[in-house]
Design an enzyme around this catalytic site. Structure first.
Site, PDB file in Angstrom:
ATOM      1  N   GLY A  30       0.807  -1.208   0.000  1.00  0.00           N
ATOM      2  CA  GLY A  30       0.000   0.000   0.000  1.00  0.00           C
ATOM      3  C   GLY A  30       0.842   1.261   0.000  1.00  0.00           C
ATOM      4  O   GLY A  30       0.464   2.286  -0.575  1.00  0.00           O
TER       5      GLY A  30
ATOM      6  N   TYR B  59      -1.842   8.652   6.070  1.00  0.00           N
ATOM      7  CA  TYR B  59      -2.479   7.327   5.975  1.00  0.00           C
ATOM      8  C   TYR B  59      -1.550   6.262   5.417  1.00  0.00           C
ATOM      9  O   TYR B  59      -0.511   6.546   4.848  1.00  0.00           O
ATOM     10  CB  TYR B  59      -3.812   7.379   5.248  1.00  0.00           C
ATOM     11  CG  TYR B  59      -3.928   7.866   3.822  1.00  0.00           C
ATOM     12  CD1 TYR B  59      -2.851   8.062   2.989  1.00  0.00           C
ATOM     13  CD2 TYR B  59      -5.207   8.125   3.313  1.00  0.00           C
ATOM     14  CE1 TYR B  59      -3.021   8.495   1.683  1.00  0.00           C
ATOM     15  CE2 TYR B  59      -5.391   8.559   2.008  1.00  0.00           C
ATOM     16  CZ  TYR B  59      -4.287   8.739   1.206  1.00  0.00           C
ATOM     17  OH  TYR B  59      -4.469   9.156  -0.085  1.00  0.00           O
ATOM     18  N   GLU B  60      -1.949   5.025   5.683  1.00  0.00           N
ATOM     19  CA  GLU B  60      -1.147   3.831   5.384  1.00  0.00           C
ATOM     20  C   GLU B  60       0.249   3.914   5.989  1.00  0.00           C
ATOM     21  O   GLU B  60       1.247   3.514   5.396  1.00  0.00           O
ATOM     22  CB  GLU B  60      -1.124   3.561   3.875  1.00  0.00           C
ATOM     23  CG  GLU B  60      -2.517   3.196   3.370  1.00  0.00           C
ATOM     24  CD  GLU B  60      -2.536   2.632   1.985  1.00  0.00           C
ATOM     25  OE1 GLU B  60      -1.597   1.902   1.623  1.00  0.00           O
ATOM     26  OE2 GLU B  60      -3.521   2.904   1.256  1.00  0.00           O
ATOM     27  N   GLY B  61       0.278   4.438   7.216  1.00  0.00           N
ATOM     28  CA  GLY B  61       1.523   4.579   7.961  1.00  0.00           C
ATOM     29  C   GLY B  61       2.021   5.998   7.919  1.00  0.00           C
ATOM     30  O   GLY B  61       2.412   6.501   6.863  1.00  0.00           O
TER      31      GLY B  61
END
Length: 380
Positions: free
Chosen positions: A242, A362-364
């Site tokens: 991702g 987002y996504e880390g």
């Protein structure tokens, strides 16, 4: 090393650029203003194969590589980051997870529809008290013999209101810590599954972000992905891919802002000449070009690692960390180059600046990427 794109990759990039310019661009400001999910455009992206870019054709996918994914994401993100994040989540988090870890029955039932865009998918990991700390899952899935009973709350879920299929990460055995976590497939309409109001966001306002509530949702045993206790590993590996998607989104946002700023600087005059002829502006453009080029190399490196079967946990973290930083810094500069016009929606750069911020979250978050990177280099 070969830094040149193949003819096939150039054709893929051109097709994505054409779609972005002819289909996404005309209504992008209105969708942003109205927080309108692009339903019809998602169907068109499905027809073009953008919703299952890397999925095997036997499951309805396009069978392309990760480099192609990056090229498509960049072109879409230059125009509409809301549309590109729908593509990213469906590809990186949902299709990848199902194709890599799902059973054949799950692939036939869900992946075949997700890869064509008939279905849209969502990935549900974040919770009110478990964002960056993914091991602190409060959502539970208790084993009841022939089914699991799912209870809990997930928030900040992209595609949350529009999806047909939701991959939900939940704690089955708290005593086992990360080894007691599982991933489950939830369908919209299951009894006890409630979708909260849409979030009113700073950026990517055309994408659908919701809080989800699960109250005694009965989940069939066959809807668990992978072996018992494999959910945390599933989530972490899925998020590594991702990050490539979000890194390429950040790259596209930065490139889109740069192209608009370059064009504007050649048209706008001040002190008797186009503003690009003033060193203050020319040096900004030079910095933008340099940083974006470097970000592109890092994103391509991560995608190449994935294509070649090389561990891409760190390269994807590096790509996302740097590309998101470049996107944030240089969309701000693009607004500055536009002056007062940069503060006006019609010139697009203010939206790109708003969209850029989320790529650092987002996504880390960027801080999590630094943890991933630092742990790797200190371990070596």
């Amino acid at each position: 090393m070969d830094f040149n794109l193949s003819e096939e990759h150039i054709m893929i990039s051109d097709a994505a650029r054409d779609f972005a310019q002819t289909e996404l661009l005309p209504g992008v400001i209105e969708r942003d203003n109205k927080q309108e999910f692009p339903n019809e455009l998602v169907r068109k992206m499905g027809d073009l194969g953008f919703m299952g870019i890397m999925v095997d054709p036997k499951y309805g996918g396009s069978g392309m590589d990760a480099i192609s994914y990056v090229l498509i994401m960049e072109e879409l993100s230059k125009v509409d980051a809301s549309a590109s994040v729908i593509v990213s989540v469906n590809n990186s988090l949902v299709c990848y997870g199902l194709e890599t870890y799902g059973s054949e029955e799950q692939k036939q039932k869900y992946l075949t529809k997700l890869a064509t865009g008939e279905f849209v998918g969502a990935f549900c990991l974040s919770e009110p008290e478990a964002g960056s700390d993914a091991t602190s899952q409060k959502t539970t899935a208790l084993d009841k013999g022939d089914h699991y009973l799912l209870n809990g709350t997930k928030n900040w879920i992209t595609n949350g209101g529009r999806s047909d299929v939701y991959i939900v990460i939940a704690q089955t055995d708290r005593d086992k810590g990360s080894h007691g976590i599982n991933a489950f497939i939830i369908e919209k309409g299951m009894e006890g599954f409630h979708i909260g109001p849409k979030e009113d966001k700073l950026g990517i306002r055309g994408s659908d972000t919701h809080t989800l509530q699960f109250n005694d949702v009965k989940v069939p045993k066959e809807n668990r992905i992978g072996s018992n206790g494999s959910g945390f590993r599933f989530a972490m590996k899925t998020l590594s891919g991702g990050r490539i998607g979000i890194a390429s989104q950040a790259l596209g946002i930065a490139q889109g802002a740069y192209e608009l700023a370059l064009k504007y600087s050649k048209e706008r005059k001040a002190f008797g000449t186009e503003i690009c002829n003033h060193q203050a502006i020319a040096f900004k453009l030079a910095d933008m070009y340099t940083d974006i080029t470097a970000a592109r190399m890092l994103v391509m490196k991560a995608a190449s690692d994935k294509d070649n079967g090389i561990n891409y946990d760190v390269s994807s973290a590096v790509a996302k960390l740097y590309a998101s930083k470049v996107a944030m810094e240089h969309t701000v500069e693009a607004v500055q180059i536009h002056g007062g016009n940069g503060f006006v929606k019609d010139y697009h750069v203010e939206r790109l600046m708003r969209d850029a911020k989320i790529t650092q979250i987002y996504e880390g978050t960027s801080e999590i990427q630094k943890i991933v990177i630092s742990r790797s280099i200190l371990r070596d």
